[in-house]
Design a protein around this motif. Structure first.
Motif, PDB file in Angstrom:
ATOM      1  N   ARG A  89       0.830  -1.200   0.000  1.00 52.37           N
ATOM      2  CA  ARG A  89       0.000   0.000   0.000  1.00 52.37           C
ATOM      3  C   ARG A  89       0.857   1.239   0.000  1.00 52.37           C
ATOM      4  NH1 ARG A  89      -4.733  -0.210   4.291  1.00 52.37           N
ATOM      5  NH2 ARG A  89      -5.403   1.566   3.052  1.00 52.37           N
ATOM      6  N   ARG A  90       0.422   2.210  -0.777  1.00 49.92           N
ATOM      7  CA  ARG A  90       1.186   3.434  -0.983  1.00 49.92           C
ATOM      8  C   ARG A  90       0.347   4.622  -0.530  1.00 49.92           C
ATOM      9  NH1 ARG A  90       5.350   2.218  -4.293  1.00 49.92           N
ATOM     10  NH2 ARG A  90       5.569   4.311  -5.164  1.00 49.92           N
ATOM     11  N   VAL A  91       0.937   5.455   0.309  1.00 53.21           N
ATOM     12  CA  VAL A  91       0.207   6.579   0.886  1.00 53.21           C
ATOM     13  C   VAL A  91       0.967   7.868   0.621  1.00 53.21           C
ATOM     14  CG1 VAL A  91      -0.867   7.529   2.950  1.00 53.21           C
ATOM     15  CG2 VAL A  91      -0.606   5.046   2.728  1.00 53.21           C
ATOM     16  N   LEU A  92       0.299   8.802  -0.014  1.00 53.99           N
ATOM     17  CA  LEU A  92       0.834  10.149  -0.168  1.00 53.99           C
ATOM     18  C   LEU A  92       0.363  10.967   1.026  1.00 53.99           C
ATOM     19  CD1 LEU A  92       2.147  12.493  -1.772  1.00 53.99           C
ATOM     20  CD2 LEU A  92      -0.057  12.793  -2.927  1.00 53.99           C
ATOM     21  N   VAL A  93       1.304  11.513   1.788  1.00 57.90           N
ATOM     22  CA  VAL A  93       0.985  12.313   2.967  1.00 57.90           C
ATOM     23  C   VAL A  93       1.516  13.716   2.743  1.00 57.90           C
ATOM     24  CG1 VAL A  93       1.237  12.578   5.461  1.00 57.90           C
ATOM     25  CG2 VAL A  93       1.145  10.278   4.455  1.00 57.90           C
ATOM     26  N   THR A  94       0.653  14.702   2.761  1.00 60.74           N
ATOM     27  CA  THR A  94       1.123  16.075   2.673  1.00 60.74           C
ATOM     28  C   THR A  94       1.435  16.595   4.076  1.00 60.74           C
ATOM     29  OG1 THR A  94      -1.053  17.149   2.878  1.00 60.74           O
ATOM     30  CG2 THR A  94      -0.373  16.448   0.671  1.00 60.74           C
ATOM     31  N   GLY A  95       2.498  17.412   4.172  1.00 60.16           N
ATOM     32  CA  GLY A  95       2.846  17.988   5.465  1.00 60.16           C
ATOM     33  C   GLY A  95       3.721  17.106   6.328  1.00 60.16           C
ATOM     34  N   THR A  96       4.590  16.280   5.726  1.00 61.84           N
ATOM     35  CA  THR A  96       5.383  15.329   6.514  1.00 61.84           C
ATOM     36  C   THR A  96       6.544  15.981   7.264  1.00 61.84           C
ATOM     37  OG1 THR A  96       6.442  14.766   4.413  1.00 61.84           O
ATOM     38  CG2 THR A  96       4.852  13.191   5.313  1.00 61.84           C
ATOM     39  N   ALA A  97       6.889  17.217   6.919  1.00 56.23           N
ATOM     40  CA  ALA A  97       7.879  17.943   7.728  1.00 56.23           C
ATOM     41  C   ALA A  97       7.209  18.660   8.884  1.00 56.23           C
ATOM     42  CB  ALA A  97       8.653  18.950   6.874  1.00 56.23           C
ATOM     43  N   GLY A  98       5.893  18.600   8.933  1.00 52.41           N
ATOM     44  CA  GLY A  98       5.128  19.209  10.006  1.00 52.41           C
ATOM     45  C   GLY A  98       4.941  18.250  11.169  1.00 52.41           C
ATOM     46  N   PHE A  99       4.376  18.763  12.234  1.00 52.14           N
ATOM     47  CA  PHE A  99       4.232  18.029  13.492  1.00 52.14           C
ATOM     48  C   PHE A  99       3.439  16.736  13.329  1.00 52.14           C
ATOM     49  CE2 PHE A  99       1.681  18.282  17.690  1.00 52.14           C
ATOM     50  CZ  PHE A  99       2.460  17.306  18.283  1.00 52.14           C
ATOM     51  N   ILE A 100       2.208  16.836  12.876  1.00 50.47           N
ATOM     52  CA  ILE A 100       1.338  15.666  12.786  1.00 50.47           C
ATOM     53  C   ILE A 100       1.743  14.765  11.623  1.00 50.47           C
ATOM     54  CG2 ILE A 100      -1.045  14.893  12.452  1.00 50.47           C
ATOM     55  CD1 ILE A 100      -1.885  17.561  13.847  1.00 50.47           C
ATOM     56  N   GLY A 101       2.070  15.366  10.480  1.00 44.36           N
ATOM     57  CA  GLY A 101       2.461  14.579   9.322  1.00 44.36           C
ATOM     58  C   GLY A 101       3.694  13.728   9.581  1.00 44.36           C
ATOM     59  N   PHE A 102       4.640  14.289  10.320  1.00 46.45           N
ATOM     60  CA  PHE A 102       5.844  13.540  10.696  1.00 46.45           C
ATOM     61  C   PHE A 102       5.482  12.299  11.501  1.00 46.45           C
ATOM     62  CE2 PHE A 102       8.759  13.078  14.402  1.00 46.45           C
ATOM     63  CZ  PHE A 102       9.819  12.451  13.754  1.00 46.45           C
ATOM     64  N   HIS A 103       4.635  12.467  12.508  1.00 46.55           N
ATOM     65  CA  HIS A 103       4.265  11.329  13.352  1.00 46.55           C
ATOM     66  C   HIS A 103       3.452  10.292  12.576  1.00 46.55           C
ATOM     67  CE1 HIS A 103       5.706  12.431  17.384  1.00 46.55           C
ATOM     68  NE2 HIS A 103       5.503  13.681  17.017  1.00 46.55           N
ATOM     69  N   LEU A 104       2.561  10.749  11.703  1.00 52.53           N
ATOM     70  CA  LEU A 104       1.786   9.801  10.912  1.00 52.53           C
ATOM     71  C   LEU A 104       2.698   9.017   9.978  1.00 52.53           C
ATOM     72  CD1 LEU A 104      -0.898   8.560  10.000  1.00 52.53           C
ATOM     73  CD2 LEU A 104      -1.060  10.398   8.304  1.00 52.53           C
ATOM     74  N   ALA A 105       3.626   9.706   9.317  1.00 52.73           N
ATOM     75  CA  ALA A 105       4.546   9.014   8.404  1.00 52.73           C
ATOM     76  C   ALA A 105       5.372   7.980   9.161  1.00 52.73           C
ATOM     77  CB  ALA A 105       5.450  10.028   7.711  1.00 52.73           C
ATOM     78  N   GLN A 106       5.830   8.319  10.362  1.00 48.93           N
ATOM     79  CA  GLN A 106       6.581   7.350  11.171  1.00 48.93           C
ATOM     80  C   GLN A 106       5.753   6.092  11.447  1.00 48.93           C
ATOM     81  OE1 GLN A 106       8.098   9.304  14.784  1.00 48.93           O
ATOM     82  NE2 GLN A 106      10.132   9.029  13.930  1.00 48.93           N
ATOM     83  N   LEU A 107       4.490   6.299  11.804  1.00 47.82           N
ATOM     84  CA  LEU A 107       3.622   5.156  12.098  1.00 47.82           C
ATOM     85  C   LEU A 107       3.411   4.303  10.857  1.00 47.82           C
ATOM     86  CD1 LEU A 107       1.671   3.579  13.922  1.00 47.82           C
ATOM     87  CD2 LEU A 107      -0.099   5.257  13.335  1.00 47.82           C
ATOM     88  N   LEU A 108       3.139   4.929   9.731  1.00 49.21           N
ATOM     89  CA  LEU A 108       2.901   4.175   8.503  1.00 49.21           C
ATOM     90  C   LEU A 108       4.151   3.406   8.075  1.00 49.21           C
ATOM     91  CD1 LEU A 108       0.852   6.796   6.441  1.00 49.21           C
ATOM     92  CD2 LEU A 108      -0.029   4.805   7.669  1.00 49.21           C
ATOM     93  N   LEU A 109       5.295   4.040   8.165  1.00 52.66           N
ATOM     94  CA  LEU A 109       6.543   3.370   7.789  1.00 52.66           C
ATOM     95  C   LEU A 109       6.835   2.190   8.704  1.00 52.66           C
ATOM     96  CD1 LEU A 109       8.622   6.585   7.066  1.00 52.66           C
ATOM     97  CD2 LEU A 109       7.991   4.838   5.371  1.00 52.66           C
TER      98      LEU A 109
END
Length: 360
Positions: free
Chosen positions: A19-39
């Motif tokens: 599964r592939r997820v495009l996340v906008t705002g990954t250098a931001g507070f919430i986007g960073f944490h979400l990307a960490q969880l998904l990875l």
């Protein structure tokens, strides 16, 4: 490090979830944490972020540097308003799901720079929706805010309550995004979930937010500004709880009513579109003064308190009814605020090279 469109091939990364997820705002507070969880769960993640200078760019770069250690992460540094760049990146990555978190944040800043909110939160969000439509993603999830409840007096706030009285341009742009998203869901049968956040805090948080501002001022021996003479209540939501809620909502794409197998009580699902609004909050009102007490206890410092009148555009209280999130996913945020404060203060000390509690 994989930065740029050249790294977006579907063959990039190998292993893990397909599964592939495009996340906008990954250098931001919430986007960073979400990307960490998904990875951590094996997803392939493309992070799209403009790295604006609204606050400390070093903090944003540090977040992206951490994410770029993962083989399945690629970063694109560009603005949401640059539709050509956004479309090129999205088309190359071919996401299954898009999670749109990037925005011009900050209630108070919207009083000074309202145009930035229109350009990012309205025009930028439109570009994200267009990409989702053209790519026919299985689920588009987009961030809204508890600020859309505005002047509502009924609490706790429920998704089915009217939210027609925004008090700031920030809130108005988020409400506009909700309306645009509903139209797109209806017109293009695009499964869309809007989630409303409630006073998110935690490690790697933004310097313009209350926890960071208060802790920084206190360790530097400066006073903290407390509005409405401290008569404020907030539904403080720990960031790990928030992104766990988003992750679980990814698997609950809304369907038009005729496609539902069972009805969900008090669902915000639209009667004419695969569109739903979901609160993600801790479902507990915390007095601001109690939150400050917890910071003082964790730091071992008594704050110099500067009590001030209510600030324009602010509200006295927020409080989430997150029961729909629980009915949809079986999950409820539950981090106690004193535990969350302890984790934030520990991170703040480490990030700024300060001695740990109890050390000289």
């Amino acid at each position: 490090m994989r930065i740029g469109e050249q790294a977006l091939s579907k063959k990039e990364g190998g292993g893990g979830s397909s599964r592939r997820v495009l996340v906008t705002g990954t250098a931001g507070f919430i986007g960073f944490h979400l990307a960490q969880l998904l990875l951590s769960e094996g997803f392939h993640v493309c992070g799209y972020d403009g790295l604006t200078d609204y606050y400390d760019l070093e903090l944003k770069r540090r977040r992206h540097e951490m994410l770029l250690r993962h083989a399945n992460f690629v970063a694109i540094e560009a603005m949401l308003e640059d539709n050509a760049r956004l479309w090129k990146a999205a088309k190359a990555f071919e996401p299954d799901v898009i999670v749109h978190l990037a925005a011009q944040a900050g209630v108070r800043y919207s009083l000074e720079k309202p145009r930035a909110y229109i350009e990012s939160n309205v025009v930028g969000t439109f570009n994200v929706m267009e990409a989702a439509r053209q790519l026919e993603v299985s689920h588009l999830l987009m961030a809204s805010t508890s600020s859309v409840y505005g002047g509502n007096n009924k609490m706790p706030f429920a998704e089915t309550d009217k939210a027609d009285l925004p008090l700031t341009i920030y809130a108005a742009t988020k409400k506009a995004s909700e309306a645009m998203a509903h139209a797109y869901a209806h017109l293009w049968d695009l499964p869309t979930t809007m989630f409303r956040f409630f006073t998110v805090y935690g490690p790697w948080g933004r310097p313009d937010m209350v926890p960071y501002k208060f802790v920084k001022a206190m360790v530097e021996g400066r006073p903290i500004d407390i509005y409405n003479n401290g008569n404020m209540e907030r539904d403080f939501t720990y960031v790990d709880d928030l992104v766990r809620g988003i992750r679980m909502l990814m698997d609950v794409a809304p369907r038009v009513p005729g496609q539902r197998s069972t009805a969900i009580p008090d669902d915000s699902l639209s009667p004419v579109a695969p569109y739903r609004v979901v609160n993600i909050g801790n479902s507990e009102k915390i007095r601001l003064l109690d939150f400050i007490d917890a910071i003082e206890a964790e730091l071992g410092i008594t704050a110099i308190r500067n009590y001030m009148p209510m600030q324009m555009g602010d509200v006295t209280a927020t409080w989430a009814d997150s029961s729909l999130l629980n009915r949809l996913t079986g999950y409820c945020p539950d981090t106690r605020f004193r535990d969350g404060v302890a984790r934030f203060v520990s991170w703040f000390r480490d990030y700024n090279g300060l001695p740990a509690a109890g050390r000289q």
